[in-house]
Motif scaffolding. Structure first.
Motif, short mmCIF file in Angstrom:
data_model
loop_
_atom_site.label_atom_id
_atom_site.label_comp_id
_atom_site.label_asym_id
_atom_site.label_seq_id
_atom_site.Cartn_x
_atom_site.Cartn_y
_atom_site.Cartn_z
N GLY A 63 -15.22 -81.48 24.64
CA GLY A 63 -15.65 -81.29 26.02
C GLY A 63 -16.65 -80.17 26.23
O GLY A 63 -17.09 -79.95 27.36
N TYR A 64 -17.04 -79.48 25.14
CA TYR A 64 -17.96 -78.35 25.27
C TYR A 64 -19.12 -78.54 24.30
O TYR A 64 -18.95 -78.57 23.08
CB TYR A 64 -17.23 -77.04 25.01
N ALA A 65 -20.32 -78.66 24.86
CA ALA A 65 -21.49 -78.98 24.06
C ALA A 65 -21.98 -77.80 23.23
O ALA A 65 -22.70 -78.00 22.25
CB ALA A 65 -22.63 -79.48 24.95
N ASP A 66 -21.61 -76.59 23.60
CA ASP A 66 -22.04 -75.42 22.84
C ASP A 66 -21.18 -74.23 23.25
O ASP A 66 -20.37 -74.31 24.18
CB ASP A 66 -23.53 -75.12 23.06
N THR A 123 -24.56 -82.37 15.61
CA THR A 123 -23.97 -83.57 15.02
C THR A 123 -24.81 -84.78 15.45
O THR A 123 -25.63 -84.67 16.38
CB THR A 123 -22.52 -83.77 15.48
N PRO A 124 -24.62 -85.94 14.83
CA PRO A 124 -25.36 -87.13 15.26
C PRO A 124 -25.13 -87.48 16.73
O PRO A 124 -25.99 -88.09 17.37
CB PRO A 124 -24.81 -88.23 14.34
N ALA A 125 -24.00 -87.08 17.27
CA ALA A 125 -23.69 -87.37 18.68
C ALA A 125 -24.20 -86.29 19.62
O ALA A 125 -24.05 -86.41 20.84
CB ALA A 125 -22.19 -87.55 18.85
N GLY A 126 -24.81 -85.23 19.09
CA GLY A 126 -25.27 -84.10 19.90
C GLY A 126 -24.60 -82.82 19.46
O GLY A 126 -23.80 -82.81 18.51
N THR A 127 -24.90 -81.73 20.14
CA THR A 127 -24.29 -80.47 19.76
C THR A 127 -22.87 -80.36 20.31
O THR A 127 -22.53 -80.98 21.32
CB THR A 127 -25.11 -79.27 20.27
N VAL A 128 -22.06 -79.55 19.62
CA VAL A 128 -20.67 -79.36 20.04
C VAL A 128 -20.23 -77.95 19.65
O VAL A 128 -20.63 -77.42 18.60
CB VAL A 128 -19.75 -80.42 19.40
N ALA A 129 -19.45 -77.32 20.51
CA ALA A 129 -18.85 -76.04 20.16
C ALA A 129 -17.74 -76.26 19.15
O ALA A 129 -16.98 -77.25 19.24
CB ALA A 129 -18.29 -75.36 21.41
N VAL A 130 -17.65 -75.36 18.18
CA VAL A 130 -16.62 -75.47 17.14
C VAL A 130 -15.96 -74.12 16.92
O VAL A 130 -16.56 -73.07 17.14
CB VAL A 130 -17.20 -75.99 15.80
N ARG A 131 -14.69 -74.19 16.50
CA ARG A 131 -13.99 -73.03 15.97
C ARG A 131 -14.12 -73.09 14.46
O ARG A 131 -13.82 -74.11 13.84
CB ARG A 131 -12.52 -73.05 16.37
N VAL A 132 -14.56 -72.01 13.86
CA VAL A 132 -14.81 -72.00 12.43
C VAL A 132 -13.62 -71.36 11.73
O VAL A 132 -13.39 -70.14 11.83
CB VAL A 132 -16.11 -71.26 12.09
N ASP A 133 -12.84 -72.21 11.05
CA ASP A 133 -11.69 -71.74 10.29
C ASP A 133 -12.09 -71.49 8.84
O ASP A 133 -13.27 -71.56 8.48
CB ASP A 133 -10.55 -72.76 10.39
N GLU A 134 -11.12 -71.26 8.00
CA GLU A 134 -11.41 -70.89 6.61
C GLU A 134 -12.15 -72.00 5.87
O GLU A 134 -13.05 -71.74 5.07
CB GLU A 134 -10.12 -70.54 5.88
N THR A 135 -11.79 -73.27 6.13
CA THR A 135 -12.40 -74.37 5.39
C THR A 135 -13.09 -75.39 6.27
O THR A 135 -13.82 -76.24 5.75
CB THR A 135 -11.33 -75.11 4.55
N ASP A 136 -12.88 -75.34 7.58
CA ASP A 136 -13.39 -76.38 8.46
C ASP A 136 -13.99 -75.79 9.74
O ASP A 136 -13.61 -74.70 10.17
CB ASP A 136 -12.26 -77.34 8.87
N ALA A 137 -14.91 -76.57 10.33
CA ALA A 137 -15.38 -76.31 11.69
C ALA A 137 -14.74 -77.35 12.58
O ALA A 137 -14.98 -78.56 12.41
CB ALA A 137 -16.90 -76.39 11.75
N VAL A 138 -13.90 -76.92 13.51
CA VAL A 138 -13.09 -77.81 14.33
C VAL A 138 -13.73 -77.96 15.70
O VAL A 138 -13.96 -76.96 16.41
CB VAL A 138 -11.65 -77.27 14.48
#
Length: 278
Positions: free
Chosen positions: A27-30, A8-23
């Motif tokens: 607090g976790y960069a990856d 992201t523009p603010a840096g990397t971030v860990a996400v949970r990938v749901d059916e329509t979104d990455a949430v």
């Protein structure tokens, strides 16, 4: 559950990938940083950070799912059909070598090949096993619980460098050559019994099933943990099926402008253009 690392523009971030979104998982960069927390699963499941619609995420925003594992342990000659293709007998023990994190690129990034080492570049589709808890001297039964999930990796290999000596390492870890991702899929959502394939410019080169592994994920985690402690976020690349370019007659290799696609059904797709530097 699917997890990923998003740029992201603010840096990397860990996400949970749901059916329509990455949430975003605040607090976790990856994903590697997330897995270092023993409560990673509940943290990911309950995360409610910024949601990014999947249809608005650029391909190149997906980073390697674990960008900087402390170890990448690779397994050679671990698919029955590939072993036979290479004229070898089934092994008694896994064949192991290593990569460094600098080799990793994202699932849609360029594979960058230096001109001096781009004459015999091969593809190797692999099921990646990602560790979710510290693993030391585990039995195969215990090792099952140490697996955070699975992902897709292509162990792009410089065959000319690989075979300069009996040791494979130097052909296996050139920087920016190993696509990895896009997701970590937890074991409850993936069974190791799906199609795995490689395409080069749309032509199928490898096609097998992950169930053809000689040494399965738990056996590999157990065996490697007898040698070295596996930490959360560490990666085991479990080997490649038949159909590599080096075994073809005549051999076929990746060149400048080629597009390498790696698919494991149920886990995702890597789609990487190849660029040879001058």
């Amino acid at each position: 559950m699917k997890l990923a690392t998003l740029r992201t523009p603010a840096g990397t971030v860990a996400v949970r990938v749901d059916e329509t979104d990455a949430v975003e998982i605040d607090g976790y960069a990856d994903v590697g940083a997330l897995l270092a927390n023993t409560d990673w699963r509940s943290i990911a499941e309950t995360a409610g950070g910024l949601a990014h619609p999947l249809d608005g995420i650029a391909d190149t925003a997906w980073a390697p799912v674990v960008p900087a594992p402390s170890k990448i342990v690779c397994v050679g000659l671990n698919y029955r059909n590939h072993i036979l293709e290479m004229g070898r007998e089934l092994p008694e023990f896994p064949t192991l070598f290593a990569k460094y994190p600098e080799a990793l690129v994202g699932p849609y990034d360029e594979i960058v090949l230096p001109g001096y080492a781009s004459h015999a570049v091969d593809w190797e589709a692999e099921l990646a096993v990602v560790i979710g808890t510290k693993a030391r001297r585990l039995s195969p039964e215990q090792a099952v619980g140490a697996i955070a999930g699975y992902s897709v990796l292509n162990d792009v290999t410089m065959r000319d460098y690989q075979y300069r000596t009996p040791e494979w390492f130097q052909g296996k870890t050139f920087e920016a050559t190993t696509p990895f991702g896009p997701f970590l899929v937890t074991p409850d959502a993936y069974g190791v019994d799906t199609d795995i394939r490689t395409e080069v410019d749309g032509e199928v080169m490898q096609h097998s099933n992950t169930s053809d592994l000689v040494f399965g994920p738990a056996a590999l985690v157990s065996y490697i943990s007898q040698i070295v402690t596996l930490n959360p976020g560490d990666v085991i690349a479990s080997g490649t099926p038949g159909g590599v370019g080096h075994a073809r007659k005549p051999p076929r290799y990746l060149g400048d402008g080629a597009v390498l696609t790696t698919v494991i059904e149920g886990l995702g797709t890597l789609h990487n253009p190849v660029r040879v530097e001058g």
